[in-house]
Design an enzyme around this catalytic site. Structure first.
Site, PDB file in Angstrom:
ATOM      1  N   HIS A   1      14.463   3.442  12.872  1.00 32.58           N
ATOM      2  CA  HIS A   1      14.238   3.793  11.464  1.00 32.58           C
ATOM      3  C   HIS A   1      15.027   5.069  11.127  1.00 32.58           C
ATOM      4  O   HIS A   1      15.121   5.964  11.962  1.00 32.58           O
ATOM      5  CB  HIS A   1      12.729   4.035  11.286  1.00 32.58           C
ATOM      6  CG  HIS A   1      12.262   3.950   9.879  1.00 32.58           C
ATOM      7  ND1 HIS A   1      12.238   5.040   9.057  1.00 32.58           N
ATOM      8  CD2 HIS A   1      11.791   2.908   9.145  1.00 32.58           C
ATOM      9  CE1 HIS A   1      11.770   4.678   7.881  1.00 32.58           C
ATOM     10  NE2 HIS A   1      11.491   3.385   7.901  1.00 32.58           N
TER      11      HIS A   1
ATOM     12  N   GLU B   1      -1.279  -8.963  -1.196  1.00 35.23           N
ATOM     13  CA  GLU B   1      -1.748  -8.426   0.089  1.00 35.23           C
ATOM     14  C   GLU B   1      -2.903  -7.446  -0.140  1.00 35.23           C
ATOM     15  O   GLU B   1      -2.920  -6.315   0.361  1.00 35.23           O
ATOM     16  CB  GLU B   1      -0.609  -7.775   0.885  1.00 35.23           C
ATOM     17  CG  GLU B   1      -0.946  -7.624   2.351  1.00 35.23           C
ATOM     18  CD  GLU B   1       0.187  -7.005   3.157  1.00 35.23           C
ATOM     19  OE1 GLU B   1       1.004  -7.765   3.696  1.00 35.23           O
ATOM     20  OE2 GLU B   1       0.246  -5.767   3.249  1.00 35.23           O
TER      21      GLU B   1
ATOM     22  N   ARG C   1       4.231   7.238  10.497  1.00 33.33           N
ATOM     23  CA  ARG C   1       3.915   8.664  10.409  1.00 33.33           C
ATOM     24  C   ARG C   1       2.895   9.109  11.473  1.00 33.33           C
ATOM     25  O   ARG C   1       3.038  10.161  12.071  1.00 33.33           O
ATOM     26  CB  ARG C   1       3.288   8.887   9.029  1.00 33.33           C
ATOM     27  CG  ARG C   1       3.547  10.183   8.367  1.00 33.33           C
ATOM     28  CD  ARG C   1       2.915  10.112   6.974  1.00 33.33           C
ATOM     29  NE  ARG C   1       3.811   9.520   6.002  1.00 33.33           N
ATOM     30  CZ  ARG C   1       4.371  10.197   5.001  1.00 33.33           C
ATOM     31  NH1 ARG C   1       4.107  11.464   4.843  1.00 33.33           N
ATOM     32  NH2 ARG C   1       5.164   9.603   4.154  1.00 33.33           N
TER      33      ARG C   1
ATOM     34  N   ASP D   1       0.805  -1.226   0.000  1.00 34.68           N
ATOM     35  CA  ASP D   1       0.000   0.000   0.000  1.00 34.68           C
ATOM     36  C   ASP D   1       0.835   1.272   0.000  1.00 34.68           C
ATOM     37  O   ASP D   1       0.422   2.298   0.528  1.00 34.68           O
ATOM     38  CB  ASP D   1      -0.931  -0.020   1.217  1.00 34.68           C
ATOM     39  CG  ASP D   1      -0.227  -0.525   2.461  1.00 34.68           C
ATOM     40  OD1 ASP D   1       1.009  -0.382   2.532  1.00 34.68           O
ATOM     41  OD2 ASP D   1      -0.899  -1.073   3.346  1.00 34.68           O
TER      42      ASP D   1
ATOM     43  N   GLU E   1      -1.336   4.971   3.388  1.00 33.71           N
ATOM     44  CA  GLU E   1      -1.512   3.583   2.936  1.00 33.71           C
ATOM     45  C   GLU E   1      -2.966   3.182   2.715  1.00 33.71           C
ATOM     46  O   GLU E   1      -3.288   2.481   1.751  1.00 33.71           O
ATOM     47  CB  GLU E   1      -0.844   2.617   3.929  1.00 33.71           C
ATOM     48  CG  GLU E   1       0.680   2.687   3.942  1.00 33.71           C
ATOM     49  CD  GLU E   1       1.245   3.762   4.862  1.00 33.71           C
ATOM     50  OE1 GLU E   1       0.469   4.593   5.388  1.00 33.71           O
ATOM     51  OE2 GLU E   1       2.477   3.770   5.063  1.00 33.71           O
TER      52      GLU E   1
ATOM     53  N   HIS F   1       7.925   3.631  13.943  1.00 29.47           N
ATOM     54  CA  HIS F   1       8.322   4.636  12.958  1.00 29.47           C
ATOM     55  C   HIS F   1       7.170   5.160  12.105  1.00 29.47           C
ATOM     56  O   HIS F   1       7.388   5.910  11.173  1.00 29.47           O
ATOM     57  CB  HIS F   1       9.399   4.058  12.029  1.00 29.47           C
ATOM     58  CG  HIS F   1       8.876   2.997  11.098  1.00 29.47           C
ATOM     59  ND1 HIS F   1       8.920   1.677  11.425  1.00 29.47           N
ATOM     60  CD2 HIS F   1       8.285   3.081   9.896  1.00 29.47           C
ATOM     61  CE1 HIS F   1       8.384   0.976  10.442  1.00 29.47           C
ATOM     62  NE2 HIS F   1       7.982   1.798   9.498  1.00 29.47           N
TER      63      HIS F   1
HETATM   64  N1  UDP Z   1      12.452  -5.447   9.570  1.00 26.67           N
HETATM   65  C1  UDP Z   1      13.810  -5.603   9.278  1.00 26.67           C
HETATM   66  N2  UDP Z   1      14.715  -4.895  10.038  1.00 26.67           N
HETATM   67  C2  UDP Z   1      14.348  -4.044  11.042  1.00 26.67           C
HETATM   68  C3  UDP Z   1      12.960  -3.891  11.326  1.00 26.67           C
HETATM   69  C4  UDP Z   1      12.038  -4.603  10.564  1.00 26.67           C
HETATM   70  O1  UDP Z   1      14.177  -6.350   8.368  1.00 26.67           O
HETATM   71  O2  UDP Z   1      15.217  -3.458  11.679  1.00 26.67           O
HETATM   72  C5  UDP Z   1      11.468  -6.180   8.740  1.00 26.67           C
HETATM   73  C6  UDP Z   1      10.386  -6.935   9.491  1.00 26.67           C
HETATM   74  O3  UDP Z   1      10.758  -8.272   9.711  1.00 26.67           O
HETATM   75  C7  UDP Z   1       9.186  -6.838   8.574  1.00 26.67           C
HETATM   76  C8  UDP Z   1       9.409  -5.550   7.818  1.00 26.67           C
HETATM   77  O4  UDP Z   1      10.777  -5.206   7.979  1.00 26.67           O
HETATM   78  O5  UDP Z   1       9.154  -7.884   7.614  1.00 26.67           O
HETATM   79  C9  UDP Z   1       8.514  -4.463   8.352  1.00 26.67           C
HETATM   80  O6  UDP Z   1       8.865  -3.278   7.766  1.00 26.67           O
HETATM   81  P1  UDP Z   1       8.225  -1.897   8.204  1.00 26.67           P
HETATM   82  O7  UDP Z   1       7.902  -1.930   9.658  1.00 26.67           O
HETATM   83  O8  UDP Z   1       9.162  -0.860   7.690  1.00 26.67           O
HETATM   84  O9  UDP Z   1       6.927  -1.756   7.314  1.00 26.67           O
HETATM   85  P2  UDP Z   1       5.419  -2.245   7.426  1.00 26.67           P
HETATM   86  O10 UDP Z   1       5.423  -3.721   7.635  1.00 26.67           O
HETATM   87  O11 UDP Z   1       4.775  -1.487   8.531  1.00 26.67           O
HETATM   88  O12 UDP Z   1       4.855  -1.889   6.100  1.00 26.67           O
END
Ligand code: UDP
Length: 364
Positions: free
Chosen positions: A237, A121, A206, A99, A135, A204
């Site tokens: 982040h 997804e 927004r 998203d 998103e 992290h």
């Molecule tokens: N992740 C990673 N390293 C980190 C923190 C998270 O590889 O230091 C991975 C985590 O396993 C997950 C993904 O990044 O698969 C989540 O990413 P993020 O939180 O940025 O995005 P969201 O899932 O909220 O879209």
């Protein structure tokens, strides 16, 4: 020999790479597809780190990341760069996951070129355009112009049906992040149990910038003051809104480790070693139940109600008292802790990518 169908996969950010890697692998090892990988590089470093780690070669790199660029600027630069690639490759489908602006931009570019779009997804909803922003808007708009809706769960499929989407276009596949997680865990050595209890924190989003993030950090300090045997690991982040506050509020505490975002393999190890996970991440909410780690979600709403309903996660928002109370309960009440370790993840069994490849090939 029959001609291979070209499928373009676009990826913009770290989580998209994590969730698209198994799809790209399934397409590349299939006997019907030629998979072309396009990186928009909406995020640069964390995307490269992921693609490098999984050995995914990028065919086209749009290199779109620029400091402080607005979403409109990003999309305005993305569409004219995607158009000639689609013209040149003449794909049978264009696929993207999630998203972000990359996903909406990809769906729109495919729509303009009259190429069918496959949404990995699909169907996650909070029905609140402000949470998460942008998103929720991007995924709703992508659904209007999607040909294959790959819903990770029955709930996501229901969301799509309630918006009038033809059920024959919806495929319940499971979430591809479970494919990546299982493949990664299988390659990692067995983890030892640790006497010190670690809370793994990621925050992290927004919506949490400013006061909510400050409150979350205050709650972490309260928890550590009450539990001398607990430590916190927080991969921070790179966003400056997060970096500065984290270093300022948490940087000096001897039981808090602040580090750079971890390489995915190291992050999986950190999840395995964690006692509790505090997160506002979407992907982490999906991964943690498979590792039997209770998750407290630092958000007011979630588009992953499946984990809440299964009892594996709880919404705690950014309220200091609520976060402190729920962590205390997990640290002090073993039966409660065990009740959050569910037997089977609602997000899939690790075979989502093959289901996606099969659905695509059946429609060619
Ligand atoms: N992740 C990673 N390293 C980190 C923190 C998270 O590889 O230091 C991975 C985590 O396993 C997950 C993904 O990044 O698969 C989540 O990413 P993020 O939180 O940025 O995005 P969201 O899932 O909220 O879209």
């Amino acid at each position: 020999m029959t001609k291979l169908k070209t499928i373009i996969c676009t990826i913009g950010t770290r989580p998209e790479a994590i969730k698209m890697v198994p799809v790209i692998r399934a397409l590349k090892t299939s006997n019907w597809a030629r998979c072309v990988v396009v990186a928009t590089a909406q995020h640069r470093e964390m995307l490269d780190q992921m693609l490098g780690r999984f050995g995914i070669a990028v065919d086209y790199d749009l290199d779109l990341m620029q400091p402080n660029q607005s979403l409109s600027q990003l999309l305005a630069r993305m569409l004219p760069k995607l158009e000639p690639i689609i013209e040149q490759e003449r794909p049978a489908a264009l696929i993207a996951q999630g998203d972000t602006a990359t996903v909406f931009g990809s769906a729109l570019a495919a729509f303009h070129a009259q190429v069918p779009f496959g949404h990995v997804e699909a169907g996650l909803r909070t029905h609140n355009l402000a949470h998460p922003f942008p998103e929720e808007g991007y995924r709703q708009m992508a659904s209007r112009i999607t040909h294959w809706h790959f819903a990770p769960t029955p709930q996501a499929a229901e969301n799509l049906k309630s918006e009038g989407i033809n059920p024959s276009r919806i495929f319940i596949t499971g979430n591809t992040c479970i494919d990546t997680l299982f493949q990664t865990v299988a390659e990692l050595p067995q983890q030892k149990t640790n006497a010190t209890k670690t809370i793994l924190l990621t925050a992290h989003r927004r919506e949490n910038f400013g006061q909510p993030l400050a409150d979350i950090f205050t709650a972490v300090l309260h928890i550590l003051a009450q539990h001398p045997q607990v430590q916190v690991l927080y991969p921070v982040h790179p966003n400056p809104n997060v970096q500065e506050l984290a270093r300022h509020v948490l940087g000096q505490h001897e039981r808090i480790t602040l580090c750079e975002p971890l390489d995915y393999f190291d992050f999986v190890v950190a999840m395995q070693n964690a006692h509790i996970i505090l997160t506002d991440s979407g992907g982490v909410q999906e991964e943690a139940p498979s590792l039997k780690k209770p998750v407290l979600v630092l958000r007011e709403t979630t588009e992953r109600p499946e984990a809440l309903e299964a009892g594996a996660s709880k919404l705690v928002g950014s309220n200091i008292a609520v976060i402190t109370q729920e962590v205390n309960r997990l640290l002090e009440d073993e039966a409660h802790y065990r009740s959050m370790q569910i037997k089977q993840s609602p997000f899939g069994n690790g075979h989502a990518a093959v289901a996606i490849s099969n659905a695509l090939s059946a429609d060619q």
